[in-house]
Design a protein around this motif. Structure first.
Motif, PDB file in Angstrom:
ATOM      1  N   ALA A 286       0.840  -1.188   0.000  1.00 26.38           N
ATOM      2  CA  ALA A 286       0.000   0.000   0.000  1.00 26.38           C
ATOM      3  C   ALA A 286       0.876   1.239   0.000  1.00 26.38           C
ATOM      4  CB  ALA A 286      -0.897  -0.001   1.233  1.00 26.38           C
ATOM      5  N   ALA A 287       0.469   2.215  -0.761  1.00 23.91           N
ATOM      6  CA  ALA A 287       1.241   3.454  -0.859  1.00 23.91           C
ATOM      7  C   ALA A 287       1.224   4.187   0.472  1.00 23.91           C
ATOM      8  CB  ALA A 287       0.648   4.346  -1.947  1.00 23.91           C
ATOM      9  N   PRO A 288       2.338   4.818   0.837  1.00 24.00           N
ATOM     10  CA  PRO A 288       2.337   5.546   2.098  1.00 24.00           C
ATOM     11  C   PRO A 288       1.370   6.714   2.020  1.00 24.00           C
ATOM     12  CG  PRO A 288       4.390   5.912   0.901  1.00 24.00           C
ATOM     13  CD  PRO A 288       3.599   4.893   0.134  1.00 24.00           C
TER      14      PRO A 288
ATOM     15  N   THR B 206       5.006  12.124   9.335  1.00 24.83           N
ATOM     16  CA  THR B 206       5.385  12.414  10.702  1.00 24.83           C
ATOM     17  C   THR B 206       4.966  11.264  11.591  1.00 24.83           C
ATOM     18  OG1 THR B 206       3.313  13.582  11.078  1.00 24.83           O
ATOM     19  CG2 THR B 206       5.196  14.923  10.416  1.00 24.83           C
ATOM     20  N   PRO B 207       5.888  10.683  12.370  1.00 25.34           N
ATOM     21  CA  PRO B 207       5.576   9.509  13.179  1.00 25.34           C
ATOM     22  C   PRO B 207       4.405   9.716  14.125  1.00 25.34           C
ATOM     23  CG  PRO B 207       7.945   9.869  13.117  1.00 25.34           C
ATOM     24  CD  PRO B 207       7.297  11.026  12.428  1.00 25.34           C
ATOM     25  N   ALA B 208       4.249  10.887  14.709  1.00 23.77           N
ATOM     26  CA  ALA B 208       3.164  11.114  15.658  1.00 23.77           C
ATOM     27  C   ALA B 208       1.805  10.950  14.990  1.00 23.77           C
ATOM     28  CB  ALA B 208       3.274  12.503  16.264  1.00 23.77           C
ATOM     29  N   GLU B 209       1.681  11.459  13.762  1.00 27.94           N
ATOM     30  CA  GLU B 209       0.406  11.348  13.049  1.00 27.94           C
ATOM     31  C   GLU B 209       0.233   9.962  12.457  1.00 27.94           C
ATOM     32  OE1 GLU B 209       0.189  14.358  10.080  1.00 27.94           O
ATOM     33  OE2 GLU B 209       0.671  15.968  11.476  1.00 27.94           O
ATOM     34  N   ALA B 210       1.315   9.268  12.191  1.00 28.88           N
ATOM     35  CA  ALA B 210       1.244   7.993  11.495  1.00 28.88           C
ATOM     36  C   ALA B 210       0.796   6.854  12.394  1.00 28.88           C
ATOM     37  CB  ALA B 210       2.608   7.648  10.902  1.00 28.88           C
ATOM     38  N   ALA B 211       0.938   6.992  13.689  1.00 30.88           N
ATOM     39  CA  ALA B 211       0.629   5.891  14.598  1.00 30.88           C
ATOM     40  C   ALA B 211      -0.763   5.311  14.391  1.00 30.88           C
ATOM     41  CB  ALA B 211       0.844   6.321  16.044  1.00 30.88           C
ATOM     42  N   PRO B 212      -1.836   6.135  14.335  1.00 28.10           N
ATOM     43  CA  PRO B 212      -3.147   5.525  14.117  1.00 28.10           C
ATOM     44  C   PRO B 212      -3.281   4.956  12.710  1.00 28.10           C
ATOM     45  CG  PRO B 212      -3.349   7.912  14.551  1.00 28.10           C
ATOM     46  CD  PRO B 212      -1.907   7.546  14.621  1.00 28.10           C
ATOM     47  N   VAL B 213      -2.632   5.554  11.731  1.00 27.18           N
ATOM     48  CA  VAL B 213      -2.739   5.102  10.349  1.00 27.18           C
ATOM     49  C   VAL B 213      -2.013   3.769  10.168  1.00 27.18           C
ATOM     50  CG1 VAL B 213      -2.110   5.646   7.967  1.00 27.18           C
ATOM     51  CG2 VAL B 213      -2.967   7.432   9.474  1.00 27.18           C
ATOM     52  N   ALA B 214      -0.889   3.603  10.825  1.00 28.62           N
ATOM     53  CA  ALA B 214      -0.051   2.431  10.626  1.00 28.62           C
ATOM     54  C   ALA B 214      -0.632   1.166  11.242  1.00 28.62           C
ATOM     55  CB  ALA B 214       1.339   2.696  11.179  1.00 28.62           C
TER      56      ALA B 214
ATOM     57  N   ILE C 297       8.188   2.925  11.576  1.00 28.03           N
ATOM     58  CA  ILE C 297       7.747   4.135  10.895  1.00 28.03           C
ATOM     59  C   ILE C 297       8.946   5.020  10.577  1.00 28.03           C
ATOM     60  CG2 ILE C 297       6.409   6.274  11.153  1.00 28.03           C
ATOM     61  CD1 ILE C 297       4.403   4.566  12.807  1.00 28.03           C
ATOM     62  N   GLN C 298       9.848   5.163  11.555  1.00 21.85           N
ATOM     63  CA  GLN C 298      11.051   5.967  11.331  1.00 21.85           C
ATOM     64  C   GLN C 298      11.875   5.380  10.192  1.00 21.85           C
ATOM     65  OE1 GLN C 298      11.852   8.894  12.545  1.00 21.85           O
ATOM     66  NE2 GLN C 298      13.757   8.949  11.390  1.00 21.85           N
TER      67      GLN C 298
ATOM     68  N   LYS D 232      13.650   5.665   4.480  1.00 26.95           N
ATOM     69  CA  LYS D 232      13.666   5.107   3.125  1.00 26.95           C
ATOM     70  C   LYS D 232      13.011   6.068   2.139  1.00 26.95           C
ATOM     71  CE  LYS D 232      13.795   0.154   4.054  1.00 26.95           C
ATOM     72  NZ  LYS D 232      13.084  -1.120   3.918  1.00 26.95           N
ATOM     73  N   ILE D 233      11.904   6.669   2.555  1.00 29.49           N
ATOM     74  CA  ILE D 233      11.210   7.627   1.686  1.00 29.49           C
ATOM     75  C   ILE D 233      12.122   8.799   1.371  1.00 29.49           C
ATOM     76  CG2 ILE D 233       9.323   9.332   1.609  1.00 29.49           C
ATOM     77  CD1 ILE D 233       7.640   7.265   3.203  1.00 29.49           C
ATOM     78  N   ALA D 234      12.797   9.327   2.397  1.00 26.49           N
ATOM     79  CA  ALA D 234      13.698  10.461   2.191  1.00 26.49           C
ATOM     80  C   ALA D 234      14.838  10.078   1.245  1.00 26.49           C
ATOM     81  CB  ALA D 234      14.252  10.946   3.532  1.00 26.49           C
ATOM     82  N   LYS D 235      15.384   8.874   1.431  1.00 26.00           N
ATOM     83  CA  LYS D 235      16.473   8.411   0.567  1.00 26.00           C
ATOM     84  C   LYS D 235      15.982   8.261  -0.878  1.00 26.00           C
ATOM     85  CE  LYS D 235      19.831   4.698   0.031  1.00 26.00           C
ATOM     86  NZ  LYS D 235      20.284   3.398   0.502  1.00 26.00           N
ATOM     87  N   MET D 236      14.808   7.678  -1.049  1.00 27.17           N
ATOM     88  CA  MET D 236      14.258   7.494  -2.390  1.00 27.17           C
ATOM     89  C   MET D 236      13.976   8.848  -3.046  1.00 27.17           C
ATOM     90  SD  MET D 236      11.760   4.274  -1.667  1.00 27.17           S
ATOM     91  CE  MET D 236      11.310   3.897  -3.335  1.00 27.17           C
ATOM     92  N   GLN D 237      13.480   9.813  -2.266  1.00 22.53           N
ATOM     93  CA  GLN D 237      13.208  11.136  -2.817  1.00 22.53           C
ATOM     94  C   GLN D 237      14.497  11.794  -3.284  1.00 22.53           C
ATOM     95  OE1 GLN D 237      10.051  12.480  -3.402  1.00 22.53           O
ATOM     96  NE2 GLN D 237      11.323  13.815  -4.639  1.00 22.53           N
TER      97      GLN D 237
END
Length: 173
Positions: A116-118, A124-132, A140-141, A146-151
Protein backbone atom coordinates in the motif's frame (compact mmCIF):
# COMPACT_ATOMS: atom_id res chain seq x y z
CA UNK A 1 -14.99 9.95 -34.90
CA UNK A 2 -13.21 7.18 -33.01
CA UNK A 3 -16.29 4.96 -33.23
CA UNK A 4 -16.23 5.29 -37.03
CA UNK A 5 -12.53 4.36 -37.12
CA UNK A 6 -13.04 1.11 -35.23
CA UNK A 7 -13.14 -2.02 -37.37
CA UNK A 8 -16.62 -3.30 -38.09
CA UNK A 9 -17.43 -6.25 -35.91
CA UNK A 10 -19.78 -7.87 -33.48
CA UNK A 11 -19.15 -5.64 -30.47
CA UNK A 12 -20.91 -2.90 -28.59
CA UNK A 13 -19.43 0.58 -28.16
CA UNK A 14 -20.39 2.51 -25.03
CA UNK A 15 -19.86 6.25 -25.18
CA UNK A 16 -19.81 8.55 -22.17
CA UNK A 17 -20.48 12.28 -22.24
CA UNK A 18 -18.04 12.94 -19.38
CA UNK A 19 -15.49 11.26 -17.12
CA UNK A 20 -17.99 10.52 -14.37
CA UNK A 21 -20.32 8.62 -16.71
CA UNK A 22 -17.33 6.87 -18.31
CA UNK A 23 -15.97 5.71 -14.96
CA UNK A 24 -19.42 4.38 -14.01
CA UNK A 25 -19.61 2.47 -17.33
CA UNK A 26 -16.15 1.02 -16.73
CA UNK A 27 -17.01 -0.10 -13.18
CA UNK A 28 -20.36 -1.61 -14.18
CA UNK A 29 -19.58 -3.14 -17.57
CA UNK A 30 -15.89 -4.15 -17.25
CA UNK A 31 -15.38 -3.60 -20.99
CA UNK A 32 -12.85 -5.46 -23.16
CA UNK A 33 -11.15 -2.17 -24.09
CA UNK A 34 -11.12 1.40 -22.75
CA UNK A 35 -10.54 4.36 -25.07
CA UNK A 36 -9.93 7.27 -22.68
CA UNK A 37 -9.74 10.90 -23.73
CA UNK A 38 -7.47 12.81 -21.35
CA UNK A 39 -9.60 15.98 -21.41
CA UNK A 40 -13.09 15.29 -20.11
CA UNK A 41 -15.71 17.33 -18.21
CA UNK A 42 -16.75 16.58 -14.60
CA UNK A 43 -14.03 14.00 -13.86
CA UNK A 44 -10.91 14.47 -15.97
CA UNK A 45 -9.43 11.68 -18.05
CA UNK A 46 -6.44 11.77 -15.71
CA UNK A 47 -8.67 11.10 -12.68
CA UNK A 48 -10.39 8.24 -14.54
CA UNK A 49 -6.91 6.90 -15.42
CA UNK A 50 -5.94 7.01 -11.73
CA UNK A 51 -9.09 5.10 -10.72
CA UNK A 52 -8.35 2.45 -13.35
CA UNK A 53 -4.70 2.09 -12.30
CA UNK A 54 -5.64 1.82 -8.60
CA UNK A 55 -8.15 -1.00 -9.17
CA UNK A 56 -6.67 -4.47 -9.62
CA UNK A 57 -9.48 -5.71 -11.90
CA UNK A 58 -9.81 -2.52 -13.95
CA UNK A 59 -6.07 -2.21 -14.60
CA UNK A 60 -6.22 -5.52 -16.49
CA UNK A 61 -8.49 -3.97 -19.14
CA UNK A 62 -6.57 -2.81 -22.25
CA UNK A 63 -6.39 0.98 -22.14
CA UNK A 64 -5.72 3.52 -24.89
CA UNK A 65 -5.27 7.09 -23.64
CA UNK A 66 -5.91 9.79 -26.27
CA UNK A 67 -4.99 13.46 -26.18
CA UNK A 68 -4.03 16.32 -28.44
CA UNK A 69 -1.70 17.54 -25.69
CA UNK A 70 0.99 14.89 -25.35
CA UNK A 71 3.06 17.08 -23.05
CA UNK A 72 0.19 17.34 -20.54
CA UNK A 73 -0.15 13.56 -20.48
CA UNK A 74 3.58 13.01 -19.96
CA UNK A 75 3.64 15.66 -17.19
CA UNK A 76 0.84 14.01 -15.24
CA UNK A 77 1.68 10.38 -15.97
CA UNK A 78 5.37 10.12 -15.21
CA UNK A 79 5.59 6.35 -15.35
CA UNK A 80 6.67 4.69 -18.59
CA UNK A 81 3.65 3.78 -20.67
CA UNK A 82 4.27 0.05 -20.22
CA UNK A 83 0.77 -1.03 -19.15
CA UNK A 84 -1.34 1.11 -21.49
CA UNK A 85 -1.01 2.79 -24.87
CA UNK A 86 -1.01 6.50 -25.63
CA UNK A 87 -2.05 7.97 -28.98
CA UNK A 88 -1.73 11.64 -29.89
CA UNK A 89 -4.66 13.33 -31.61
CA UNK A 90 -5.30 13.69 -34.45
CA UNK A 91 -4.62 10.15 -35.62
CA UNK A 92 -5.43 7.93 -38.56
CA UNK A 93 -7.35 4.64 -38.45
CA UNK A 94 -4.18 2.54 -38.81
CA UNK A 95 -2.58 4.35 -35.84
CA UNK A 96 -5.70 3.69 -33.78
CA UNK A 97 -5.75 -0.01 -34.67
CA UNK A 98 -2.03 -0.31 -33.86
CA UNK A 99 -2.60 1.45 -30.52
CA UNK A 100 -5.44 -0.94 -29.64
CA UNK A 101 -3.29 -3.98 -30.49
CA UNK A 102 -0.43 -2.60 -28.42
CA UNK A 103 -2.74 -1.84 -25.47
CA UNK A 104 -4.03 -5.42 -25.57
CA UNK A 105 -0.49 -6.78 -25.36
CA UNK A 106 0.51 -4.35 -22.60
CA UNK A 107 -2.55 -5.19 -20.50
CA UNK A 108 -1.37 -8.81 -20.21
CA UNK A 109 2.01 -7.81 -18.73
CA UNK A 110 2.30 -8.89 -15.11
CA UNK A 111 2.50 -5.97 -12.72
CA UNK A 112 4.77 -5.96 -9.70
CA UNK A 113 3.08 -6.61 -6.38
CA UNK A 114 3.08 -3.30 -4.56
CA UNK A 115 2.53 -2.63 -0.90
CA UNK A 116 0.00 0.00 0.00
CA UNK A 117 1.24 3.45 -0.86
CA UNK A 118 2.34 5.55 2.10
CA UNK A 119 -0.20 8.11 3.17
CA UNK A 120 0.52 11.76 3.69
CA UNK A 121 0.22 11.17 7.42
CA UNK A 122 3.17 8.77 7.31
CA UNK A 123 5.50 11.77 6.99
CA UNK A 124 5.39 12.41 10.70
CA UNK A 125 5.58 9.51 13.18
CA UNK A 126 3.16 11.11 15.66
CA UNK A 127 0.41 11.35 13.05
CA UNK A 128 1.24 7.99 11.49
CA UNK A 129 0.63 5.89 14.60
CA UNK A 130 -3.15 5.52 14.12
CA UNK A 131 -2.74 5.10 10.35
CA UNK A 132 -0.05 2.43 10.63
CA UNK A 133 -2.33 0.12 12.65
CA UNK A 134 0.19 -1.32 15.07
CA UNK A 135 3.45 -0.41 13.34
CA UNK A 136 6.14 0.51 15.85
CA UNK A 137 7.73 3.95 15.95
CA UNK A 138 11.03 2.37 14.84
CA UNK A 139 9.36 0.83 11.77
CA UNK A 140 7.75 4.13 10.90
CA UNK A 141 11.05 5.97 11.33
CA UNK A 142 12.80 3.40 9.09
CA UNK A 143 10.13 3.85 6.43
CA UNK A 144 10.43 7.64 6.64
CA UNK A 145 14.18 7.34 6.18
CA UNK A 146 13.67 5.11 3.13
CA UNK A 147 11.21 7.63 1.69
CA UNK A 148 13.70 10.46 2.19
CA UNK A 149 16.47 8.41 0.57
CA UNK A 150 14.26 7.49 -2.39
CA UNK A 151 13.21 11.14 -2.82
CA UNK A 152 16.87 12.17 -2.90
CA UNK A 153 17.53 9.52 -5.57
CA UNK A 154 14.54 10.74 -7.59
CA UNK A 155 15.77 14.34 -7.37
CA UNK A 156 19.22 13.22 -8.55
CA UNK A 157 17.72 11.35 -11.49
CA UNK A 158 15.60 14.37 -12.44
CA UNK A 159 18.73 16.53 -12.42
CA UNK A 160 20.57 14.01 -14.63
CA UNK A 161 17.63 13.86 -17.03
CA UNK A 162 17.57 17.66 -17.29
CA UNK A 163 21.28 17.64 -18.07
CA UNK A 164 20.81 15.00 -20.77
CA UNK A 165 17.93 16.91 -22.37
CA UNK A 166 19.98 20.13 -22.35
CA UNK A 167 22.91 18.29 -23.95
CA UNK A 168 20.69 16.81 -26.67
CA UNK A 169 19.10 20.19 -27.40
CA UNK A 170 22.58 21.70 -27.81
CA UNK A 171 23.60 18.93 -30.22
CA UNK A 172 20.44 19.36 -32.29
CA UNK A 173 21.12 23.08 -32.85
Amino acid sequence: MVRDMLPKGNFEVLEAKDGEEGLNFIRQEHPNLIMLDFLLPKISGYEVFQHIQNSEDLQKIPLVVMSGRAEEVSEKITEPFEYFEFIKKPFEQKELIDAIKSAMKKATKPRPQMAAAPTAAAATPAEAAPVAAGASAAEIQALNEKIAKMQAEIDGLKKQLTQIVTFIKQKIK
